[in-house]
Design a protein around this motif. Structure first.
Motif, PDB file in Angstrom:
ATOM      1  N   ALA A 164       0.023   2.677   3.911  1.00 16.92           N
ATOM      2  CA  ALA A 164      -0.770   3.112   5.072  1.00 16.92           C
ATOM      3  C   ALA A 164      -2.155   3.636   4.684  1.00 16.92           C
ATOM      4  CB  ALA A 164       0.011   4.144   5.881  1.00 16.92           C
ATOM      5  N   PRO A 165      -2.274   4.517   3.692  1.00 18.64           N
ATOM      6  CA  PRO A 165      -3.622   4.966   3.320  1.00 18.64           C
ATOM      7  C   PRO A 165      -4.499   3.829   2.790  1.00 18.64           C
ATOM      8  CG  PRO A 165      -1.959   6.434   2.399  1.00 18.64           C
ATOM      9  CD  PRO A 165      -1.239   5.263   2.969  1.00 18.64           C
ATOM     10  N   VAL A 166      -3.903   2.923   2.025  1.00 22.01           N
ATOM     11  CA  VAL A 166      -4.661   1.776   1.504  1.00 22.01           C
ATOM     12  C   VAL A 166      -5.158   0.923   2.664  1.00 22.01           C
ATOM     13  CG1 VAL A 166      -4.499  -0.349   0.143  1.00 22.01           C
ATOM     14  CG2 VAL A 166      -3.486   1.759  -0.719  1.00 22.01           C
ATOM     15  N   ASP A 167      -4.289   0.674   3.649  1.00 21.97           N
ATOM     16  CA  ASP A 167      -4.690  -0.123   4.810  1.00 21.97           C
ATOM     17  C   ASP A 167      -5.767   0.573   5.628  1.00 21.97           C
ATOM     18  OD1 ASP A 167      -3.242  -2.385   4.396  1.00 21.97           O
ATOM     19  OD2 ASP A 167      -1.659  -1.912   5.839  1.00 21.97           O
ATOM     20  N   LEU A 168      -5.663   1.879   5.779  1.00 21.71           N
ATOM     21  CA  LEU A 168      -6.670   2.611   6.548  1.00 21.71           C
ATOM     22  C   LEU A 168      -8.044   2.483   5.912  1.00 21.71           C
ATOM     23  CD1 LEU A 168      -7.401   4.506   8.869  1.00 21.71           C
ATOM     24  CD2 LEU A 168      -6.820   6.415   7.371  1.00 21.71           C
ATOM     25  N   ILE A 169      -8.112   2.659   4.603  1.00 19.95           N
ATOM     26  CA  ILE A 169      -9.393   2.532   3.894  1.00 19.95           C
ATOM     27  C   ILE A 169      -9.908   1.104   4.017  1.00 19.95           C
ATOM     28  CG2 ILE A 169     -10.465   2.563   1.606  1.00 19.95           C
ATOM     29  CD1 ILE A 169      -8.492   4.911   0.973  1.00 19.95           C
TER      30      ILE A 169
END
Length: 157
Positions: free
Chosen positions: A122-127
């Motif tokens: 999720a954090p990777v996708d958000l960035i």
């Protein structure tokens, strides 16, 4: 780390990197269409991105997923296999002597790996999505020097 695990790690990184490189341009188009930025259709979005940002516009935000894919895949697959081993060991006390993995072990190991996958992904996708949504490649910096709006994942964080 054993030979088999190293091969799995390398295979996971190569497969993940290939999927990021091949799929990222279409993922950029998907992210732009989902944001509802006024593109009439998929083809219209592709033409607009290419016209305004060149071919490099399709690859915005790709560096972070590409750099993190090896760690992501190795952690997710490692969690899955270690959870499966743990369950098998506690069910049979000797995993080599027991029956092959039962469906409940596979299901629980998959669920644990899925939770870890979402937590890491999720954090990777958000960035990645924030970088993909930049439609202007440069902004006016101090002293008339053009700078990137969000030059990379570190500043996006």
């Amino acid at each position: 780390m054993g030979n088999f695990q190293l091969e799995d790690f390398v295979a996971g990184w190569i497969g993940g990197a290939a999927s990021v490189i091949v799929g990222h341009p279409l993922d950029t188009v998907k992210a732009r269409l989902q944001a509802g930025s006024g593109y009439g259709s998929t083809l219209s979005c592709i033409r607009t991105v290419y016209r305004r940002e060149s071919v490099f516009g399709f690859f915005k935000g790709m560096s972070f997923p590409l750099a993190s894919i090896a760690v992501y895949n190795s952690v997710v697959f490692g969690v899955f296999s270690n959870t499966q081993r743990f369950l098998s060991h506690h069910r049979c006390q000797e995993p080599e002597a027991g029956p092959p993995h039962v469906l409940s072990d596979l299901l629980l190991a998959s669920m644990v790996a899925g939770v870890v996958s979402v937590g890491l992904g999720a954090p990777v996708d958000l960035i990645k999505i924030r970088l993909q949504m930049q439609t202007q490649p440069f902004q006016e910096g101090g002293y008339g020097v053009a700078t990137k709006v969000m030059p990379g994942p570190c500043l996006c964080l």
